[in-house]
Write an enzyme that holds these catalytic residues in place. Structure first.
Site, PDB file in Angstrom:
ATOM      1  N   TYR A  15       0.805  -1.227   0.000  1.00  0.00           N
ATOM      2  CA  TYR A  15       0.000   0.000   0.000  1.00  0.00           C
ATOM      3  C   TYR A  15       0.837   1.276   0.000  1.00  0.00           C
ATOM      4  O   TYR A  15       0.295   2.370  -0.151  1.00  0.00           O
ATOM      5  CB  TYR A  15      -0.932   0.020   1.219  1.00  0.00           C
ATOM      6  CG  TYR A  15      -1.901  -1.126   1.248  1.00  0.00           C
ATOM      7  CD1 TYR A  15      -2.935  -1.220   0.323  1.00  0.00           C
ATOM      8  CD2 TYR A  15      -1.771  -2.145   2.195  1.00  0.00           C
ATOM      9  CE1 TYR A  15      -3.823  -2.283   0.340  1.00  0.00           C
ATOM     10  CE2 TYR A  15      -2.660  -3.204   2.222  1.00  0.00           C
ATOM     11  CZ  TYR A  15      -3.680  -3.269   1.293  1.00  0.00           C
ATOM     12  OH  TYR A  15      -4.555  -4.322   1.312  1.00  0.00           O
ATOM     13  N   HIS A  20      -4.577   5.844  -1.854  1.00  0.00           N
ATOM     14  CA  HIS A  20      -5.330   5.631  -0.617  1.00  0.00           C
ATOM     15  C   HIS A  20      -4.474   5.897   0.617  1.00  0.00           C
ATOM     16  O   HIS A  20      -5.006   6.059   1.713  1.00  0.00           O
ATOM     17  CB  HIS A  20      -5.857   4.198  -0.602  1.00  0.00           C
ATOM     18  CG  HIS A  20      -7.231   4.040  -0.040  1.00  0.00           C
ATOM     19  ND1 HIS A  20      -8.199   5.016  -0.090  1.00  0.00           N
ATOM     20  CD2 HIS A  20      -7.809   2.984   0.605  1.00  0.00           C
ATOM     21  CE1 HIS A  20      -9.311   4.574   0.487  1.00  0.00           C
ATOM     22  NE2 HIS A  20      -9.096   3.348   0.922  1.00  0.00           N
ATOM     23  N   TYR A  64      -6.041  -0.691   9.535  1.00  0.00           N
ATOM     24  CA  TYR A  64      -6.493  -0.631   8.150  1.00  0.00           C
ATOM     25  C   TYR A  64      -7.593   0.418   8.017  1.00  0.00           C
ATOM     26  O   TYR A  64      -8.273   0.763   8.977  1.00  0.00           O
ATOM     27  CB  TYR A  64      -6.921  -1.987   7.577  1.00  0.00           C
ATOM     28  CG  TYR A  64      -5.750  -2.913   7.369  1.00  0.00           C
ATOM     29  CD1 TYR A  64      -4.953  -2.799   6.228  1.00  0.00           C
ATOM     30  CD2 TYR A  64      -5.410  -3.855   8.320  1.00  0.00           C
ATOM     31  CE1 TYR A  64      -3.859  -3.626   6.041  1.00  0.00           C
ATOM     32  CE2 TYR A  64      -4.311  -4.683   8.144  1.00  0.00           C
ATOM     33  CZ  TYR A  64      -3.540  -4.556   6.998  1.00  0.00           C
ATOM     34  OH  TYR A  64      -2.449  -5.368   6.817  1.00  0.00           O
ATOM     35  N   ASN A  66     -10.613   0.784   6.854  1.00  0.00           N
ATOM     36  CA  ASN A  66     -12.032   0.632   7.177  1.00  0.00           C
ATOM     37  C   ASN A  66     -12.332   0.525   8.666  1.00  0.00           C
ATOM     38  O   ASN A  66     -13.493   0.465   9.064  1.00  0.00           O
ATOM     39  CB  ASN A  66     -12.616  -0.577   6.441  1.00  0.00           C
ATOM     40  CG  ASN A  66     -12.575  -0.378   4.934  1.00  0.00           C
ATOM     41  OD1 ASN A  66     -12.248   0.684   4.436  1.00  0.00           O
ATOM     42  ND2 ASN A  66     -12.901  -1.428   4.214  1.00  0.00           N
ATOM     43  N   ASN A 112     -14.761   4.984   3.169  1.00  0.00           N
ATOM     44  CA  ASN A 112     -14.949   4.004   4.236  1.00  0.00           C
ATOM     45  C   ASN A 112     -14.224   4.363   5.529  1.00  0.00           C
ATOM     46  O   ASN A 112     -14.722   4.080   6.617  1.00  0.00           O
ATOM     47  CB  ASN A 112     -14.522   2.612   3.767  1.00  0.00           C
ATOM     48  CG  ASN A 112     -15.446   2.062   2.709  1.00  0.00           C
ATOM     49  OD1 ASN A 112     -16.604   2.447   2.616  1.00  0.00           O
ATOM     50  ND2 ASN A 112     -14.927   1.160   1.885  1.00  0.00           N
TER      51      ASN A 112
END
Length: 187
Positions: A15, A20, A64, A66, A112
């Site tokens: 990531y 993001h 994470y 979410n 989210n």
């Protein structure tokens, strides 16, 4: 006075430097700019830095994206920071790449991470720095897009806007949300 600065992203090499994870990238730049260093702690990487007599507790949740609300709630409580002294740095596909927008509060806009924060805190009354990552993806490909790296031709612009984001966050801590919004949102 203390502030909680929350950079949203996902942990893990896959990531790193993705759209993001722009919240993590800005948090890293802020902590480096103010001479701090992250350490792993409960639910987040945490750094405490000072700016103009204020303490900034900067976190990068390890929960994470979410589940970001869990880390934010824990650190607000742990550090006894009022929600109005918190700022969340988040990627936003509704804004062109590199555009920055400060908001005093508001909806999750389909993000989210922000949705989980609002649900966990039972509030949307926290500031957010929305970092535009654009929406150049085909229908149904949003996840692939936000989890992809910035193309080479955008890297210079992104680095410049990360630097500007650091200045916006320092302004938020020094002069507050309203004056910061007036100073930066029209640029």
């Amino acid at each position: 006075m203390k502030y909680l600065i929350v950079g949203l992203g996902n942990i893990g090499e896959e990531y790193e430097n993705t759209r993001h994870n722009i919240g993590f990238m800005v948090a890293d730049a802020l902590v480096a700019d103010l001479g701090g260093k992250f350490k792993i702690d409960r639910l987040a990487y945490v750094a405490e830095v000072k700016y103009k007599g204020h303490i900034l507790v900067v976190i990068k949740p390890t929960t994470y994206m979410n589940l970001s609300g869990k880390a934010m709630k824990y650190w607000l409580t742990q550090e006894k920071i009022p929600i109005e002294n918190s700022l969340v740095i988040v990627d936003d596909i509704a804004i062109d790449t590199g555009l920055l927008r400060m908001k005093k509060n508001g909806s999750d806009g389909g993000h989210n991470g922000l949705a989980d924060i609002a649900e966990t805190l039972e509030s949307t009354q926290y500031a957010r720095l929305r970092f535009g990552v654009g929406n150049n993806f085909q229908k149904g490909r949003q996840v692939d897009y936000v989890l992809s790296k910035f193309p080479k031709d955008e890297e210079g612009k992104i680095a410049e806007k990360i630097t500007q984001s650091v200045e916006i966050i320092k302004s938020f801590a020094a002069i507050g949300i309203d004056r910061t919004m007036n100073a930066f949102n029209n640029k």
